[in-house]
Design an enzyme around this catalytic site. Sequence first.
Site, PDB file in Angstrom:
ATOM      1  N   CYS A 113     -20.112   3.880   2.810  1.00  0.00           N
ATOM      2  CA  CYS A 113     -19.935   3.238   1.294  1.00  0.00           C
ATOM      3  C   CYS A 113     -21.252   2.184   1.873  1.00  0.00           C
ATOM      4  CB  CYS A 113     -19.007   2.856   1.694  1.00  0.00           C
ATOM      5  SG  CYS A 113     -17.325   3.633   1.095  1.00  0.00           S
ATOM      6  N   HIS A 257     -20.298  -2.198  -4.596  1.00  0.00           N
ATOM      7  CA  HIS A 257     -20.058  -0.669  -3.845  1.00  0.00           C
ATOM      8  C   HIS A 257     -18.753  -1.038  -4.530  1.00  0.00           C
ATOM      9  CE1 HIS A 257     -17.897   2.171  -2.188  1.00  0.00           C
ATOM     10  NE2 HIS A 257     -16.743   1.386  -2.115  1.00  0.00           N
ATOM     11  N   ASN A 287     -13.314   4.692  -6.325  1.00  0.00           N
ATOM     12  CA  ASN A 287     -14.511   4.838  -5.020  1.00  0.00           C
ATOM     13  C   ASN A 287     -14.903   5.938  -4.189  1.00  0.00           C
ATOM     14  OD1 ASN A 287     -15.544   4.127  -2.984  1.00  0.00           O
ATOM     15  ND2 ASN A 287     -13.618   3.084  -2.207  1.00  0.00           N
TER      16      ASN A 287
HETATM   17  O1  UT7 Z   1     -14.943   1.546   0.756  1.00  0.00           O
HETATM   18  C1  UT7 Z   1     -14.152   1.082   1.575  1.00  0.00           C
HETATM   19  C2  UT7 Z   1     -12.461   1.973   1.252  1.00  0.00           C
HETATM   20  N1  UT7 Z   1     -11.688   1.268   1.148  1.00  0.00           N
HETATM   21  C3  UT7 Z   1     -11.748   0.197   0.768  1.00  0.00           C
HETATM   22  O2  UT7 Z   1     -11.982  -0.658   0.104  1.00  0.00           O
HETATM   23  C4  UT7 Z   1     -10.032   0.085   0.888  1.00  0.00           C
HETATM   24  C5  UT7 Z   1      -9.512  -1.449   1.024  1.00  0.00           C
HETATM   25  N2  UT7 Z   1      -8.053  -1.023   0.805  1.00  0.00           N
HETATM   26  C6  UT7 Z   1      -7.577  -1.206   0.060  1.00  0.00           C
HETATM   27  O3  UT7 Z   1      -7.722  -0.994  -1.761  1.00  0.00           O
HETATM   28  C7  UT7 Z   1      -5.467  -1.492  -0.223  1.00  0.00           C
HETATM   29  O4  UT7 Z   1      -5.284  -1.847   0.750  1.00  0.00           O
HETATM   30  C8  UT7 Z   1      -4.808   0.155  -1.250  1.00  0.00           C
HETATM   31  C9  UT7 Z   1      -5.081   0.120  -2.468  1.00  0.00           C
HETATM   32  C10 UT7 Z   1      -5.426   1.086  -0.538  1.00  0.00           C
HETATM   33  C11 UT7 Z   1      -3.108  -0.125  -0.279  1.00  0.00           C
HETATM   34  O5  UT7 Z   1      -2.902  -1.470  -1.013  1.00  0.00           O
HETATM   35  P1  UT7 Z   1      -2.054  -3.067  -0.284  1.00  0.00           P
HETATM   36  O6  UT7 Z   1      -2.135  -3.697  -1.444  1.00  0.00           O
HETATM   37  O7  UT7 Z   1      -2.853  -2.809   0.568  1.00  0.00           O
HETATM   38  O8  UT7 Z   1      -1.037  -1.869  -0.041  1.00  0.00           O
HETATM   39  P2  UT7 Z   1       0.384  -1.422   0.761  1.00  0.00           P
HETATM   40  O9  UT7 Z   1      -1.211  -0.615   1.698  1.00  0.00           O
HETATM   41  O10 UT7 Z   1      -0.338  -2.999   1.739  1.00  0.00           O
HETATM   42  O11 UT7 Z   1       1.252  -1.104   0.398  1.00  0.00           O
HETATM   43  C12 UT7 Z   1       2.019  -1.723   0.207  1.00  0.00           C
HETATM   44  C13 UT7 Z   1       3.156  -0.564  -0.788  1.00  0.00           C
HETATM   45  C14 UT7 Z   1       3.737   0.153   0.736  1.00  0.00           C
HETATM   46  O12 UT7 Z   1       5.264   0.583   0.477  1.00  0.00           O
HETATM   47  P3  UT7 Z   1       6.241  -0.525   1.596  1.00  0.00           P
HETATM   48  O13 UT7 Z   1       5.840  -0.675   2.791  1.00  0.00           O
HETATM   49  O14 UT7 Z   1       6.050  -2.116   1.593  1.00  0.00           O
HETATM   50  O15 UT7 Z   1       7.623   0.204   0.807  1.00  0.00           O
HETATM   51  C15 UT7 Z   1       3.087   1.237   0.807  1.00  0.00           C
HETATM   52  O16 UT7 Z   1       3.793   2.404   0.952  1.00  0.00           O
HETATM   53  O17 UT7 Z   1       2.366  -0.037  -1.328  1.00  0.00           O
HETATM   54  C16 UT7 Z   1       3.066   1.449  -1.184  1.00  0.00           C
HETATM   55  N3  UT7 Z   1       1.865   2.135  -1.535  1.00  0.00           N
HETATM   56  C17 UT7 Z   1       2.455   3.127  -3.044  1.00  0.00           C
HETATM   57  N4  UT7 Z   1       2.592   3.116  -3.791  1.00  0.00           N
HETATM   58  C18 UT7 Z   1       2.462   3.627  -5.154  1.00  0.00           C
HETATM   59  C19 UT7 Z   1       0.794   3.104  -1.429  1.00  0.00           C
HETATM   60  N5  UT7 Z   1       0.600   3.535  -1.770  1.00  0.00           N
HETATM   61  C20 UT7 Z   1       0.601   3.691  -2.818  1.00  0.00           C
HETATM   62  C21 UT7 Z   1       0.604   4.258  -3.833  1.00  0.00           C
HETATM   63  N6  UT7 Z   1       1.517   3.963  -5.060  1.00  0.00           N
HETATM   64  N7  UT7 Z   1      -0.586   4.633  -4.036  1.00  0.00           N
END
Ligand code: UT7
Length: 330
Positions: A113, A257, A287
Amino acid sequence: MKRAKITGIGHYVPEHVVTNADLEKLMDTTDEWIINRTGIKERRHADNKTGASDLGVIASENAMKMAGVKPEDIDLIIFATVSSDYYFPGAAVLIQKKMSMKNIGAFDVRAACSGFVYGLSIADQFIRAGMNENILLIGAEVQTVALKFDTEHRDLSILFGDGAGAVIVQPSNNSSGILSTHLHSQGEHAKSLWMPAPGSHFHPWISHEIIDNELHLPVMNGKEVFKHAIVRFPEVIQEALDTNNLSLEDVALIIPHQANYRISQAVARRMGIGMDKMYSNIHKYGNTTAASIPIAMSEAYAEGRFSEGDYVILAAFGSGFTWASAAIRW
Ligand code: UT7
């Protein structure tokens, strides 16, 4: 020493729009979850005949048109990508061939990125040193081919999209141009966002076992990336400001980014600025890794968000971890 200046910007995204509603049909997710957690409404997916260099060619044509340069004028190609058409050679040489450019230097930058800002820093040094006069720098990705569209892989497949942006970098004939660049990395976090295979760590570097264990797919610790991003973005933006004795009030626009809208919001909050100063188009493209900053810069310029004489800061953070910034007087 002459400063380097961006004299042309262009971008291109594939036509195929994939909305959150489309993804709802493929995995357990909702439009509401994706918008709330990321700000993304839709992204573009390349068709199965298109590689990163194909998108790069169209973005390059647009940037070259704005700068008024022809393929024969270009004397160096830098291609930032993690999704090069082939494992090797890089995508830069494919641009040289497809755009009938001279037998000039051409290489890829794999800083994920941060790749575009890393590439801009390289272009800046080459122009300042008098080595080149017309550099084509591209950031392009066709990375949706490495994603799986099911519930198990939904954290990544909702986030990423395909696209390309390009700039022409030339010597400046006045005090405007690239004022400074700063590059950083911290390899201890390499496995927080990575795609292990194919790679020389494995012997052989691709096997049925690697594929069965899905080591050829990207893996991300989203929370870890988020946590570091919201610290490194403000740090590297401040570094750009301090180096040039600028304050946030002096800056017309910060182009980060496009990782996640919530990351940009947290960065704006930490820096005490409104989202009006923090450009965002993630709702349209998701992204797009190395392509996200040049696509955003191209759209922001077309929208009149900055113009001659304005100060603009580019800031990136991603896999590596790598992070970087560039201060530009337009
Ligand atoms: O260029 C750099 C590239 N990457 C980034 O910038 C990523 C940075 N991180 C993020 O953007 C976030 O961490 C994410 C968007 C990837 C995830 O968001 P989060 O608020 O950190 O969610 P999480 O991983 O803590 O997940 C929360 C819940 C989980 O369920 P439980 O365990 O609480 O029951 C996940 O399984 O949301 C669930 N989950 C989803 N639910 C619906 C994860 N992905 C999804 C989804 N749809 N697509």
